[in-house]
Structure formats: C-alpha cells, structure tokens
Design an enzyme around this catalytic site. Structure first.
Site, PDB file in Angstrom:
ATOM      1  N   ILE A  10      -9.327  -5.560   6.625  1.00  0.00           N
ATOM      2  CA  ILE A  10      -9.148  -4.708   7.443  1.00  0.00           C
ATOM      3  C   ILE A  10      -7.660  -4.746   8.153  1.00  0.00           C
ATOM      4  O   ILE A  10      -7.362  -4.111   9.149  1.00  0.00           O
ATOM      5  CB  ILE A  10     -10.185  -4.687   8.723  1.00  0.00           C
ATOM      6  CG1 ILE A  10     -10.162  -6.106   9.288  1.00  0.00           C
ATOM      7  CG2 ILE A  10     -11.607  -4.583   8.111  1.00  0.00           C
ATOM      8  CD1 ILE A  10     -10.981  -6.198  10.597  1.00  0.00           C
ATOM      9  N   ARG A  13      -4.078  -4.868   6.206  1.00  0.00           N
ATOM     10  CA  ARG A  13      -3.163  -4.103   5.292  1.00  0.00           C
ATOM     11  C   ARG A  13      -3.278  -4.231   3.888  1.00  0.00           C
ATOM     12  O   ARG A  13      -3.486  -5.399   3.626  1.00  0.00           O
ATOM     13  CB  ARG A  13      -1.565  -4.255   5.652  1.00  0.00           C
ATOM     14  CG  ARG A  13      -1.120  -3.750   7.181  1.00  0.00           C
ATOM     15  CD  ARG A  13      -1.243  -2.487   7.202  1.00  0.00           C
ATOM     16  NE  ARG A  13      -0.724  -2.052   8.377  1.00  0.00           N
ATOM     17  CZ  ARG A  13      -1.179  -1.648   9.664  1.00  0.00           C
ATOM     18  NH1 ARG A  13      -2.755  -1.826   9.511  1.00  0.00           N
ATOM     19  NH2 ARG A  13      -0.719  -1.307  10.812  1.00  0.00           N
ATOM     20  N   ILE A  18      -8.214  -8.893  17.221  1.00  0.00           N
ATOM     21  CA  ILE A  18      -9.248  -8.284  16.390  1.00  0.00           C
ATOM     22  C   ILE A  18     -10.183  -9.458  15.714  1.00  0.00           C
ATOM     23  O   ILE A  18     -11.149  -9.326  15.692  1.00  0.00           O
ATOM     24  CB  ILE A  18      -8.567  -7.401  15.458  1.00  0.00           C
ATOM     25  CG1 ILE A  18      -7.793  -6.120  15.760  1.00  0.00           C
ATOM     26  CG2 ILE A  18      -9.688  -6.907  14.208  1.00  0.00           C
ATOM     27  CD1 ILE A  18      -7.060  -5.587  14.940  1.00  0.00           C
ATOM     28  N   GLU A  41      -2.045   4.103  -0.172  1.00  0.00           N
ATOM     29  CA  GLU A  41      -3.084   4.554   0.534  1.00  0.00           C
ATOM     30  C   GLU A  41      -3.238   6.031   0.581  1.00  0.00           C
ATOM     31  O   GLU A  41      -2.273   6.484   1.426  1.00  0.00           O
ATOM     32  CB  GLU A  41      -3.615   3.769   1.722  1.00  0.00           C
ATOM     33  CG  GLU A  41      -4.877   4.123   2.457  1.00  0.00           C
ATOM     34  CD  GLU A  41      -5.073   3.370   3.665  1.00  0.00           C
ATOM     35  OE1 GLU A  41      -5.225   4.139   4.698  1.00  0.00           O
ATOM     36  OE2 GLU A  41      -5.072   2.349   3.592  1.00  0.00           O
ATOM     37  N   GLY A  51      -6.270 -13.109  15.884  1.00  0.00           N
ATOM     38  CA  GLY A  51      -5.929 -12.632  17.103  1.00  0.00           C
ATOM     39  C   GLY A  51      -6.831 -11.966  17.802  1.00  0.00           C
ATOM     40  O   GLY A  51      -7.781 -12.207  17.699  1.00  0.00           O
ATOM     41  N   ARG A  65      -1.997 -18.929  12.578  1.00  0.00           N
ATOM     42  CA  ARG A  65      -0.766 -19.848  12.672  1.00  0.00           C
ATOM     43  C   ARG A  65      -1.040 -20.747  13.849  1.00  0.00           C
ATOM     44  O   ARG A  65      -0.483 -21.981  13.630  1.00  0.00           O
ATOM     45  CB  ARG A  65       0.371 -18.914  13.111  1.00  0.00           C
ATOM     46  CG  ARG A  65       0.903 -18.251  11.855  1.00  0.00           C
ATOM     47  CD  ARG A  65       1.948 -17.154  12.307  1.00  0.00           C
ATOM     48  NE  ARG A  65       1.464 -16.138  13.412  1.00  0.00           N
ATOM     49  CZ  ARG A  65       2.372 -15.512  14.146  1.00  0.00           C
ATOM     50  NH1 ARG A  65       3.573 -15.328  13.838  1.00  0.00           N
ATOM     51  NH2 ARG A  65       1.776 -14.537  15.089  1.00  0.00           N
ATOM     52  N   HIS A  74     -23.027  -2.189 -13.237  1.00  0.00           N
ATOM     53  CA  HIS A  74     -24.124  -1.576 -12.449  1.00  0.00           C
ATOM     54  C   HIS A  74     -24.312  -2.537 -11.294  1.00  0.00           C
ATOM     55  O   HIS A  74     -25.520  -2.708 -11.086  1.00  0.00           O
ATOM     56  CB  HIS A  74     -25.106  -1.397 -13.314  1.00  0.00           C
ATOM     57  CG  HIS A  74     -25.650  -2.524 -14.238  1.00  0.00           C
ATOM     58  ND1 HIS A  74     -24.834  -2.944 -15.173  1.00  0.00           N
ATOM     59  CD2 HIS A  74     -26.566  -3.560 -13.985  1.00  0.00           C
ATOM     60  CE1 HIS A  74     -25.333  -3.911 -15.722  1.00  0.00           C
ATOM     61  NE2 HIS A  74     -26.314  -4.532 -15.026  1.00  0.00           N
TER      62      HIS A  74
END
Length: 535
Positions: free
Chosen positions: A242, A244, A162, A273, A160, A182, A298
């Site tokens: 980024i 959900r 973004i 969250e 989209g 889609r 590590h």
C-alpha cells in the site's frame, strides 16, 4: 468578490479520469479561482501570473522546471496525500516555493484498504466472486477457503502513522505483529498494539505469514523487496503493498508468483500505474490481485500476465502446469528417497527402511504429500508415521539447504493403503495355494513381496484370530473354512480342478486381469474392491 479576484490555483482538471475529487470542487471554488491545466496551456501569458498555488491530486499536474518558470507568482505546491515522491523537492525549493501535504488525512483510509487487501488475498474473495458470477460455474470447490488470518503473523514494514493504524486493526484479528522501522517505537506504543520490533528486515520476512509494505518511497527504499527478499519469505506468505509501486521489483515479484516462491500478492500500487497491457490486461482499475504458486494457473490471485487472472485457463497453460508439477514431483521423489536411505535425517528413520511410493505437490503448492508403503501391522505403521512426522521439518530444511528447490512446502507423509491391500491379496492367495498357517502343510513364503508382513498378518499370530476376523472387508473365518473344506475333499480324492473353490479363484484372477485403469484416489482400498476392479 468575483472568481477573477480570488487567488488562482492550478489543477489538473475539474472532471473526468484526471479531475480532482468532486467533493472538493465546491469548497475550493469558494476560496480560489480554479484554473485547469488545459486553460493554462492555452493562455499561459495571461493566466501564469495569476496562479499562486498548484493543487496536486493523484500526482497531477506534474511540477516540472518548465512549469515553475511559467508561474512567477507561485507561492505553494499543495499535494493531497502523504507521499511526496512525485515531487523534486530540491527543484521546488530553488524557486522559493513551499510544499504542503496531508500526512494524517489519509492514514485511516489507507490502513483500512491495507486490511481489506490482506483479507481479500487470504480468503480468496476476488476469486470467489468470479466463481459466483460466472455463468460457467456449476459447483463450488471446497478448497476455496483460503488461509487463516486469526493468529497469523503480520510483518509491517514502515511503522509510521499508517503502519501503526494497520497494527491496531490487525490486533482486532488476534494477529501476531512484528515490525521493521528506521526508529523503534516507544515501549508503551508497542505494548498498546502487541507489536514486536525487528531490527533486521530479514528476520521479519522469514517469520511473517503476511508482509505489509507501508513505507515511503525514497532512494533508500526503492527496490526494497527484490529477488533476495522474496526468497526469504515463506512459500505460503502473502505480500501486500500500500506504499508505492517502486518499493517492489515488479519482475522479481512476477517470477516469485509464477514459480511458487510466495503464495500471493495484493497490490494497491504498481509501477507504472496502471500496469501496461502487455503485463496485465485484465482491467484498467487500480487494484489488482495476483495469485501465486500452484506453479500454475488456477490459484488464489494470479500474477504475471492477464490470462492468469481471467476466469478460464487455456488448455495449453494447464498442460504446461501439469508438466511443471510432474517434473517437480520427480525431483522431490529422488531427493526424499536418497534422504531416507541414509542416517542424515536420523538413524531411527534409516533403520525403518521406509519406501516412498510417490511424491505429489498440491495444486496450490501449500504442501508436499509423500506417500509411503504401509504394512499390515497397525502398530508398525503407527510407529513409522510418528517418526516420519517428527522428521518432516528437518527433511524440509535439508532439501532447501541442498538447494533441491529454493522453497519446499511443508512435507506431509501419507500412508499408501493400496500397497497394503495388495499385500493382503498376496497373503490370501498364499492361503489358497498352501492352506492357512498352523496346518500340517505349513507353507514356505518365498514368492511374495513382503513375507515378514504376511507372517505378521496371519490369523494365527500373536494378535489372535479376532484381529483379522474382518480385515479389509473379508470374513477370514469363513474363508479359512472354505479352504479347509477344499483340502479335505482333495485328500479324500474328491477334489479336482472343476471344484467350486478353483472356479472362484479362476474367476477372481480373471477379474484382476480385466481391471480398467482409473484415476488414482487416496482413499483406503480393500482387497475386495481391488479384485473387483476398484481403484
């Protein structure tokens, strides 16, 4: 016009952790009478009829059926941001209330953040910062460079506004871009950012070095990335979310990072969250970097619990990591040894009779090093190494298809120089006992580990004397002269066990027996160092 005459707008708070953006407060106050949730709850009867809008910032206030019933004059619910998954749209519509959002206002900032997370995870920025500020840091490891971004493949899920802006930024880093959506973008839009459409999500996951989730949360996309999808990703891949938190099966992600299924994850969003303390107690901040597989503790950006994100790792955890690595090394050693003994990989490789000394996974699970026994013939070693390199990818595929491991890192074959050095020592000791080849007393090599290799390395072979004049740091010409002198003296009746040469051999033998065990080093080992106790 006083504040009481302005349309009432319900907000979560004006300050504090749940307050609306400070930059918006003054602008909103010029046009609206801002009513906080606390003031409303204390005086519902008086304030309820005055509220005509609900302004949602950071998912607050929550719009429930009870709230909608108590706001008879409500006309609109305005949500800052693009996502609407925190709203029950059907419920809001049933009260005759409209919904508004800001889909374009946050596109560029979110795309910026997505690239920031990608770069931070790839280049181990967070880990490097922790090293730089730690009072315990005495030196910087040379393996903290991370992995290459330029030229890597970025898979964008959700193309989209973004997602497309992320593609524009990624192109500046000369990344190869594939995307799944889609609906396919127009051809000219694809060409503008150099993007290739993937109709199947599975293809994108298998091809990508970085997987970026920029898709909206819907019932269809919830749990979009689970155990199955994580298994399809490369063991060196990094997941960036980024969108959900519920797009990803959190438990499956933690397991994938702990077991080395993927390299790392950089998360702008989680569910819930912030994460509960039992899952992650490192910080109350929103952004978290998770590190994946050294099967251990590590690496780049650690997942699972907080101890994996802290600056130091407990002794017990390190011991558990080492046990896991040893177990995997043994498993891969057995599987690779079996493969090399059969023509399943190739008949050419089978005929070479390659002997594996050991298998060693790197600490970050980025490579599987297979040490094989080299001979004294450089030509033979070069040929063997070339065949092994050609077969490495196929062997990795066979190991995964046989489910030896769900994911096997790239196989790198390494010559075991120590074995070659030991062979050279055997050859020298043979010369000391029987004399060099070409003398009247040609010896029969029947007590050594690889007679053919010893023959091939003899100074009188077809390579000529110059080939071994200084092999492994030993002057063979001078050594042969000493041997011949010793034999002449022995033939004349002057040689005895007290002579100089037997004393040298006894001294060398004594040194070999007194060698102390030291950690293994992959560097070349000369017979001289070997006899003097060097490892």
């Amino acid at each position: 016009m006083g504040d009481q005459d302005l349309p009432g707008v319900l907000v979560s708070d004006l300050e504090g952790p749940h307050g609306i953006c400070e930059d918006h407060v003054e602008d909103l106050k010029r046009h609206f009478n801002l009513i906080t949730m606390q003031d409303f709850l204390e005086n519902k009867a008086q304030l309820g009829p005055k509220i005509q809008a609900v302004y949602i910032w950071g998912g607050r206030p929550a719009v429930s059926q009870e709230l909608l019933h108590s706001l008879p004059s409500l006309k609109i619910v305005a949500s800052a941001g693009a996502g609407l998954d925190h709203l029950d749209l059907g419920l809001v519509a049933s009260f005759g209330v409209k919904v508004a959002n800001t889909p374009h206002a946050v596109s560029s900032p979110t795309a910026d953040l997505g690239m920031a997370l990608l770069l931070a995870a790839a280049r181990r920025v967070v880990e490097g910062h922790q090293l730089a500020v730690s009072p315990h840091t005495e030196n910087f490891p040379t393996d903290y460079m991370g992995q290459q971004v330029t030229g890597a493949t970025l898979g964008i899920i959700g193309m989209g506004n973004i997602g497309y802006k992320i593609a524009q930024r990624a192109r500046a880093f000369e990344m190869k871009i594939v995307y799944h959506n889609r609906k396919r973008r127009k051809l000219e839009e694809e060409e503008a950012v150099g993007a290739t459409y993937c109709e199947r999500l599975d293809d994108l996951l298998q091809w990508s070095d970085f997987v970026m989730l920029a898709v909206s949360l819907t019932p269809h996309t919830q749990g979009l990335i689970g155990k199955r999808e994580l298994r399809l990703m490369k063991p060196t891949a990094i997941l960036i979310n980024i969108g959900r938190g519920l797009l990803v099966d959190q438990d499956a992600l933690v397991e994938a990072l702990q077991t080395g299924l993927i390299k790392a994850a950089a998360l702008d969003v989680t569910y819930p969250e912030p994460l509960p303390r039992r899952v992650l107690t490192f910080s109350h901040r929103k952004k978290f970097w998770y590190e994946g597989p050294s099967l251990g503790s590590h690496l780049t950006h650690k997942s699972s619990q907080l101890e994996f994100l802290t600056k130091s790792t407990s002794r017990r955890t390190r011991k558990e990591d080492q046990v896991r690595l040893r177990a995997l090394n043994g498993l891969l050693y057995k599987a690779l040894t079996d493969l090399l003994c059969t023509p399943e990989v190739s008949q050419e490789l089978c005929d070479l009779n390659v002997e594996v000394c050991k298998v060693s996974l790197t600490s970050d699970f980025s490579a599987c090093r297979v040490f094989w026994r080299a001979s004294l013939s450089e030509t033979q070693n070069a040929h063997t190494e070339a065949v092994l390199r050609r077969s490495a990818a196929h062997m990795r595929h066979l190991l995964m298809s046989q489910q030896t491991l769900r994911n096997v890192p790239p196989i790198v074959f390494v010559q075991d120089k120590k074995y070659a050095a030991v062979m050279e020592i055997d050859r020298l000791l043979a010369i000391a006992d029987f004399g060099p080849r070409g003398e009247k007393e040609d010896f029969v090599q029947n007590d050594f580990s690889d007679p053919e290799a010893l023959d091939a390395a003899s100074p009188s072979d077809t390579l000529g004397p110059a080939a071994h004049l200084n092999l492994c740091g030993i002057d063979h010409e001078a050594l042969n002269k000493q041997i011949l002198e010793y034999k002449r003296r022995r033939d004349r009746g002057h040689g005895s066990t007290d002579n100089l040469w037997p004393e040298h051999m006894a001294h060398l033998t004594k040194q070999m027996r007194r060698r102390k065990a030291k950690p293994h080093v992959d560097d070349d080992l000369s017979p001289k160092n070997y006899l003097q106790g060097g490892e």
